[in-house]
Design a protein around this motif. Sequence first.
Motif, mmCIF file in Angstrom:
data_model
loop_
_atom_site.group_PDB
_atom_site.id
_atom_site.type_symbol
_atom_site.label_atom_id
_atom_site.label_comp_id
_atom_site.label_asym_id
_atom_site.label_seq_id
_atom_site.Cartn_x
_atom_site.Cartn_y
_atom_site.Cartn_z
ATOM 1 N N LYS A 1 0.802 -1.224 0.000
ATOM 2 C CA LYS A 1 0.000 0.000 0.000
ATOM 3 C C LYS A 1 0.838 1.279 0.000
ATOM 4 N N ASP A 2 2.026 1.234 0.567
ATOM 5 C CA ASP A 2 2.842 2.443 0.659
ATOM 6 C C ASP A 2 3.873 2.545 -0.468
ATOM 7 N N GLN A 3 3.804 1.637 -1.421
ATOM 8 C CA GLN A 3 4.777 1.623 -2.506
ATOM 9 C C GLN A 3 4.165 2.137 -3.802
ATOM 10 N N THR A 4 5.045 2.617 -4.667
ATOM 11 C CA THR A 4 4.629 3.097 -5.982
ATOM 12 C C THR A 4 5.441 2.360 -7.039
ATOM 13 N N PHE A 5 4.773 1.918 -8.105
ATOM 14 C CA PHE A 5 5.431 1.155 -9.167
ATOM 15 C C PHE A 5 5.242 1.891 -10.493
ATOM 16 N N THR A 6 6.283 1.813 -11.321
ATOM 17 C CA THR A 6 6.239 2.486 -12.621
ATOM 18 C C THR A 6 6.246 1.453 -13.733
ATOM 19 N N TYR B 1 1.987 3.790 -10.611
ATOM 20 C CA TYR B 1 0.783 3.182 -10.046
ATOM 21 C C TYR B 1 1.006 2.936 -8.556
ATOM 22 N N GLU B 2 0.029 3.294 -7.754
ATOM 23 C CA GLU B 2 0.109 3.003 -6.327
ATOM 24 C C GLU B 2 -0.115 1.513 -6.080
ATOM 25 N N GLY B 3 0.285 1.073 -4.882
ATOM 26 C CA GLY B 3 0.160 -0.341 -4.557
ATOM 27 C C GLY B 3 -1.250 -0.869 -4.696
ATOM 28 N N PHE B 4 -2.252 -0.045 -4.357
ATOM 29 C CA PHE B 4 -3.647 -0.475 -4.461
ATOM 30 C C PHE B 4 -3.990 -0.889 -5.889
ATOM 31 N N ILE B 5 -3.549 -0.104 -6.861
ATOM 32 C CA ILE B 5 -3.849 -0.402 -8.257
ATOM 33 C C ILE B 5 -3.127 -1.666 -8.703
ATOM 34 N N VAL B 6 -1.885 -1.833 -8.271
ATOM 35 C CA VAL B 6 -1.115 -3.029 -8.629
ATOM 36 C C VAL B 6 -1.779 -4.283 -8.058
ATOM 37 N N VAL B 7 -2.209 -4.206 -6.812
ATOM 38 C CA VAL B 7 -2.877 -5.357 -6.195
ATOM 39 C C VAL B 7 -4.203 -5.638 -6.901
ATOM 40 N N THR B 8 -4.913 -4.599 -7.288
ATOM 41 C CA THR B 8 -6.159 -4.779 -8.035
ATOM 42 C C THR B 8 -5.898 -5.477 -9.360
ATOM 43 N N VAL C 1 -14.129 -7.824 -13.078
ATOM 44 C CA VAL C 1 -13.358 -7.559 -14.300
ATOM 45 C C VAL C 1 -13.650 -6.156 -14.823
ATOM 46 N N LEU C 2 -14.935 -5.755 -14.810
ATOM 47 C CA LEU C 2 -15.320 -4.448 -15.345
ATOM 48 C C LEU C 2 -14.766 -3.303 -14.506
ATOM 49 N N PHE C 3 -15.083 -3.291 -13.219
ATOM 50 C CA PHE C 3 -14.683 -2.157 -12.376
ATOM 51 C C PHE C 3 -13.211 -2.229 -11.990
ATOM 52 N N GLY C 4 -12.698 -3.439 -11.778
ATOM 53 C CA GLY C 4 -11.266 -3.568 -11.531
ATOM 54 C C GLY C 4 -10.466 -3.153 -12.751
ATOM 55 N N GLY C 5 -10.940 -3.572 -13.914
ATOM 56 C CA GLY C 5 -10.266 -3.197 -15.162
ATOM 57 C C GLY C 5 -10.268 -1.693 -15.388
ATOM 58 N N LEU C 6 -11.372 -1.040 -15.076
ATOM 59 C CA LEU C 6 -11.446 0.416 -15.215
ATOM 60 C C LEU C 6 -10.473 1.110 -14.264
ATOM 61 N N SER C 7 -10.365 0.585 -13.038
ATOM 62 C CA SER C 7 -9.433 1.185 -12.082
ATOM 63 C C SER C 7 -7.993 1.102 -12.581
ATOM 64 N N VAL C 8 -7.633 -0.080 -13.127
ATOM 65 C CA VAL C 8 -6.261 -0.259 -13.624
ATOM 66 C C VAL C 8 -6.034 0.569 -14.880
ATOM 67 N N TRP C 9 -6.975 0.507 -15.802
ATOM 68 C CA TRP C 9 -6.831 1.206 -17.076
ATOM 69 C C TRP C 9 -6.750 2.720 -16.875
ATOM 70 N N LEU C 10 -7.610 3.268 -16.015
ATOM 71 C CA LEU C 10 -7.652 4.709 -15.789
ATOM 72 C C LEU C 10 -6.780 5.139 -14.613
ATOM 73 N N ASN C 11 -6.132 4.132 -13.951
ATOM 74 C CA ASN C 11 -5.278 4.412 -12.794
ATOM 75 C C ASN C 11 -6.057 5.196 -11.738
ATOM 76 N N ASP C 12 -7.269 4.711 -11.455
ATOM 77 C CA ASP C 12 -8.170 5.398 -10.535
ATOM 78 C C ASP C 12 -8.835 4.359 -9.638
ATOM 79 N N GLU C 13 -8.478 4.365 -8.367
ATOM 80 C CA GLU C 13 -8.959 3.339 -7.442
ATOM 81 C C GLU C 13 -10.451 3.429 -7.151
ATOM 82 N N ARG C 14 -11.074 4.555 -7.478
ATOM 83 C CA ARG C 14 -12.482 4.745 -7.139
ATOM 84 C C ARG C 14 -13.394 3.718 -7.807
ATOM 85 N N PHE C 15 -13.064 3.310 -9.015
ATOM 86 C CA PHE C 15 -13.928 2.352 -9.718
ATOM 87 C C PHE C 15 -13.982 1.015 -8.977
ATOM 88 N N PHE C 16 -12.833 0.540 -8.520
ATOM 89 C CA PHE C 16 -12.820 -0.742 -7.810
ATOM 90 C C PHE C 16 -13.548 -0.622 -6.476
#
Length: 200
Positions: free
Chosen positions: A30-35, A41-48, A81-96
Amino acid sequence: MAERKINPILKLVLELGPIAAFFIGYARLKDQTFTFGGTSYEGFIVVTAAFIPLMILTTGILWALTGKLARMQVATLVLVVLFGGLSVWLNDERFFKMKPTMIYLLFGGILGFGLLRGQSYLRLVMDELLPMRAEGWMILTRRITAFFFALALANEVIWRSFSTDVWVNFKTFGLTAALLLFFMTQGRLFQTYGIEKDET
C-alpha cells in the motif's frame, strides 16, 4: 455439465482465497509506488491488477471442479473484471471501490423485481440449502433485499468518507461479518417456516 461435489474446504479456499490475497497484498504494497510504461501506479492499483486474473482463475477452477457456477458468482466476476479493469486502465482506485456497491445494488434490484412480481428469486437458488415454506421465503427475500441495499449504502459512505485502509478492512472483514450476522439473526424465521426432511 452436471454439478459435482468437491471438498468444502477446497471450495471455501477458492471462493475466499482471492479476497484474502487482496488484503495481504494491499497490506504489503500500500505504501509503494510502481512504474510501468512511464506511468506510476500506487500499490492499491497493482494489487487490483493482480486480483482480477486471480479471481478469473479461481472461478474457472471452481467451475471445472463442480461443473456449475451460481448466477451470483458469474455476476460478481463480471463486475470485478469491469470495475477492476477500469481502475487499472484509468489508474483510478475509485472504480474498484464502487464494485461492492454495484454488486449489492444488482442483487437487491433483482430480488426486489421478483418481489414486485410476487415471487422469491432467492428461493430459486437456495431452496435446496434452506427448505422453507413459501411465506418464509417471501419474508427472507424482503429482508435480504433491504439488507443488500443497506450494504450498498454503507460501502458508498465508507469509501467516500474514509481512507483506503478503512475501506479495505471494511470490504475484507466488515462485509463478510455483516453477511454472517444477518443469517445468524434469521434463526427464528428458519425455525418458524422451515420444512423438516420428512415433510418434503
